[in-house]
Motif scaffolding. Structure first.
Motif, PDB file in Angstrom:
ATOM      1  N   THR A   7     -21.312  18.612  19.217  1.00 50.44           N
ATOM      2  CA  THR A   7     -20.019  17.960  19.465  1.00 50.44           C
ATOM      3  C   THR A   7     -19.439  18.551  20.739  1.00 50.44           C
ATOM      4  O   THR A   7     -19.546  19.762  20.972  1.00 50.44           O
ATOM      5  CB  THR A   7     -19.033  18.196  18.299  1.00 50.44           C
ATOM      6  OG1 THR A   7     -19.675  17.881  17.066  1.00 50.44           O
ATOM      7  CG2 THR A   7     -17.789  17.328  18.448  1.00 50.44           C
ATOM      8  N   PRO A  33     -28.089  18.452  17.102  1.00 49.73           N
ATOM      9  CA  PRO A  33     -26.833  17.686  17.071  1.00 49.73           C
ATOM     10  C   PRO A  33     -25.669  18.547  17.533  1.00 49.73           C
ATOM     11  O   PRO A  33     -25.582  19.734  17.186  1.00 49.73           O
ATOM     12  CB  PRO A  33     -26.682  17.326  15.587  1.00 49.73           C
ATOM     13  CG  PRO A  33     -27.447  18.376  14.844  1.00 49.73           C
ATOM     14  CD  PRO A  33     -28.383  19.079  15.796  1.00 49.73           C
ATOM     15  N   ALA A  75     -19.205  20.842  11.773  1.00 48.59           N
ATOM     16  CA  ALA A  75     -18.142  19.936  11.329  1.00 48.59           C
ATOM     17  C   ALA A  75     -17.127  20.640  10.433  1.00 48.59           C
ATOM     18  O   ALA A  75     -16.174  20.020   9.958  1.00 48.59           O
ATOM     19  CB  ALA A  75     -18.752  18.757  10.561  1.00 48.59           C
ATOM     20  N   GLU A  79     -13.339  13.495  22.084  1.00 47.59           N
ATOM     21  CA  GLU A  79     -14.282  14.163  21.174  1.00 47.59           C
ATOM     22  C   GLU A  79     -15.534  13.293  21.051  1.00 47.59           C
ATOM     23  O   GLU A  79     -15.441  12.131  20.654  1.00 47.59           O
ATOM     24  CB  GLU A  79     -13.603  14.336  19.804  1.00 47.59           C
ATOM     25  CG  GLU A  79     -14.450  15.035  18.760  1.00 47.59           C
ATOM     26  CD  GLU A  79     -13.666  15.219  17.450  1.00 47.59           C
ATOM     27  OE1 GLU A  79     -12.865  16.168  17.357  1.00 47.59           O
ATOM     28  OE2 GLU A  79     -13.842  14.393  16.528  1.00 47.59           O
ATOM     29  N   ARG A  80     -16.675  13.868  21.406  1.00 44.79           N
ATOM     30  CA  ARG A  80     -17.925  13.095  21.381  1.00 44.79           C
ATOM     31  C   ARG A  80     -19.019  13.839  20.619  1.00 44.79           C
ATOM     32  O   ARG A  80     -19.206  15.039  20.819  1.00 44.79           O
ATOM     33  CB  ARG A  80     -18.417  12.847  22.815  1.00 44.79           C
ATOM     34  CG  ARG A  80     -17.635  11.798  23.551  1.00 44.79           C
ATOM     35  CD  ARG A  80     -18.071  11.707  25.003  1.00 44.79           C
ATOM     36  NE  ARG A  80     -17.541  12.816  25.801  1.00 44.79           N
ATOM     37  CZ  ARG A  80     -17.781  12.984  27.108  1.00 44.79           C
ATOM     38  NH1 ARG A  80     -18.561  12.128  27.753  1.00 44.79           N
ATOM     39  NH2 ARG A  80     -17.248  13.995  27.752  1.00 44.79           N
ATOM     40  N   GLU A  81     -19.713  13.097  19.766  1.00 39.15           N
ATOM     41  CA  GLU A  81     -20.924  13.639  19.139  1.00 39.15           C
ATOM     42  C   GLU A  81     -22.089  13.380  20.070  1.00 39.15           C
ATOM     43  O   GLU A  81     -22.135  12.353  20.752  1.00 39.15           O
ATOM     44  CB  GLU A  81     -21.181  12.948  17.788  1.00 39.15           C
ATOM     45  CG  GLU A  81     -20.047  13.080  16.783  1.00 39.15           C
ATOM     46  CD  GLU A  81     -19.810  14.514  16.357  1.00 39.15           C
ATOM     47  OE1 GLU A  81     -20.793  15.245  16.133  1.00 39.15           O
ATOM     48  OE2 GLU A  81     -18.621  14.905  16.272  1.00 39.15           O
ATOM     49  N   THR A 130     -26.616  14.162  20.717  1.00 35.59           N
ATOM     50  CA  THR A 130     -27.884  14.782  20.307  1.00 35.59           C
ATOM     51  C   THR A 130     -28.627  15.168  21.582  1.00 35.59           C
ATOM     52  O   THR A 130     -28.515  14.508  22.618  1.00 35.59           O
ATOM     53  CB  THR A 130     -28.769  13.830  19.472  1.00 35.59           C
ATOM     54  OG1 THR A 130     -29.005  12.636  20.238  1.00 35.59           O
ATOM     55  CG2 THR A 130     -28.102  13.466  18.152  1.00 35.59           C
ATOM     56  N   ASP A 141     -25.891  19.386   9.858  1.00 35.35           N
ATOM     57  CA  ASP A 141     -26.547  18.076   9.710  1.00 35.35           C
ATOM     58  C   ASP A 141     -28.060  18.143   9.847  1.00 35.35           C
ATOM     59  O   ASP A 141     -28.721  17.102   9.785  1.00 35.35           O
ATOM     60  CB  ASP A 141     -26.023  17.120  10.800  1.00 35.35           C
ATOM     61  CG  ASP A 141     -24.551  16.797  10.601  1.00 35.35           C
ATOM     62  OD1 ASP A 141     -24.060  16.981   9.457  1.00 35.35           O
ATOM     63  OD2 ASP A 141     -23.894  16.368  11.577  1.00 35.35           O
TER      64      ASP A 141
END
Lengths: 240, 240
Positions: A26, A24, A50, A15-17, A19, A78
């Protein structure tokens, strides 16, 4: 596309966030040697990426061999929020809870949200498909109005699962006739915020030759867990 | 219960014809060491048990670990037919093809067919459950009106999949409210012989807390193959 954090989950899902400019997002990817087919997953009406129900769906789907990506829409999650957006969102929530007509608030708030979100999802799709761990074809899951608009303009989307809200902006109710990819629509039979007949009319309107409606008893958030499996099975038939 | 013929199919399924007094039936059992849960499978309106679509569904289901049984209703399939039954069946078919109202023919023909069939299915169920290769709980699949009546009187039936015909005798439309077992209803969206709204109303009427409607595009015989899988998954959740 910049990755800003990462974690390996218990079932091997990564799991990676990230930009991408101001966007933004995921990305969840399965443990897999071969490139995984991609599912774009979005919550109705720009709910945050999220939000735990979306995250749970994404993790489940990734654990079954798909790459799953989501982004926050402008003014949602966000991202910087304007006072006007916050007010419109509060008005919509209040009117729905009060059982008042919401069509006009919906047109003026969700309509533009969809219009602004579509180019960002396409930019994200372009970036994701450059990653070696991600393959095509591409599926879509979630927010009905966004999915209709995306499927209408984006030929890379090969199958879609929609949460059949009764409230979909007029523009997308019209566009539904142009959609011809295989579809699965989920309808919650007792969803007070989404008129049942409108959802049935929307199902009727889609131009797809393969389209399936799954209706389950209960309210908006009561979709049974086995519908997650069914969503994966739709993609299994068309993306693999 | 006397077995009159048997054959082993390619996928290991054992297919046997039987008679139980005047009732002719077919039993399919999987290759399995443990007793297999039983599915009673019937065609709408007493169509013959040897009809190829029913046989294909039964073989598919048995290959996935279930015992499947079907019988011919009195006056149907291999059983002696009266001239009156034949006439009623021909009248029903002609009226449906002509798009004429069929409610009254339906009440006078299918209503009694259901009434007479239920005790025979229960007798068959008693006999089947004495076989060591068959276990409970029991599922039901197919003919909606018969399934409603059976589920209303037969506590051993734990889950059911119905082909949601719009035409169901009045008595069973009323009885639907008493049904509380988990259900899957299949609806063909463009089934000209079965009014869509009536099928939706029937879905609404069932008293079950877990009930799912699957609607697919196309006419009466156009149910996609993946609905067979979905039927097995319903039984997998509730019979195993």
């Amino acid at each position: 596309m910049q990755f800003t954090s990462e974690q390996r989950l218990d079932d091997g899902v990564f799991e990676r966030e990230f930009t991408l400019g101001e966007i933004p997002g995921t990305l969840w990817t399965p443990e897999s040697a071969a490139p995984a087919p991609l599912i774009l997953m979005a919550h109705n009406n720009g709910l945050p990426k999220a939000q735990p129900r979306l995250v749970a769906r994404a993790r489940y789907t990734a654990a079954r061999g798909y790459a799953v990506a989501t982004i926050d829409a402008a003014g949602c999650g966000d991202r910087p929020r304007s006072a006007a957006d916050e007010q419109a969102r509060a008005d919509l929530r209040r009117a729905m809870q009060a059982g008042e007509p919401v069509d006009e608030i919906f047109e003026s708030f969700v309509g533009p949200l969809v219009e602004k979100a579509v180019p960002e999802w396409r930019t994200t799709l372009d970036a994701l498909l450059t990653l070696p761990e991600i393959g095509d074809p591409v599926g879509y899951s979630g927010w009905t109005a966004l999915g209709i608009r995306l499927a209408a303009v984006e030929p890379r989307i090969a199958a879609a699962g929609f949460f059949a809200g009764g409230y979909v902006p007029r523009a997308q109710r019209e566009e539904a006739r142009q959609i011809t990819i295989p579809l699965l629509l989920l309808l919650q039979w007792d969803d007070e915020g989404n008129p049942r007949q409108r959802a049935l009319d929307l199902f009727d309107a889609f131009g797809s030759k393969e389209k399936t409606l799954h209706a389950n008893l209960g309210g908006h958030t009561g979709t049974p867990w086995f519908e997650l499996e069914d969503g994966c099975r739709l993609f299994g038939r068309h993306l693999k």
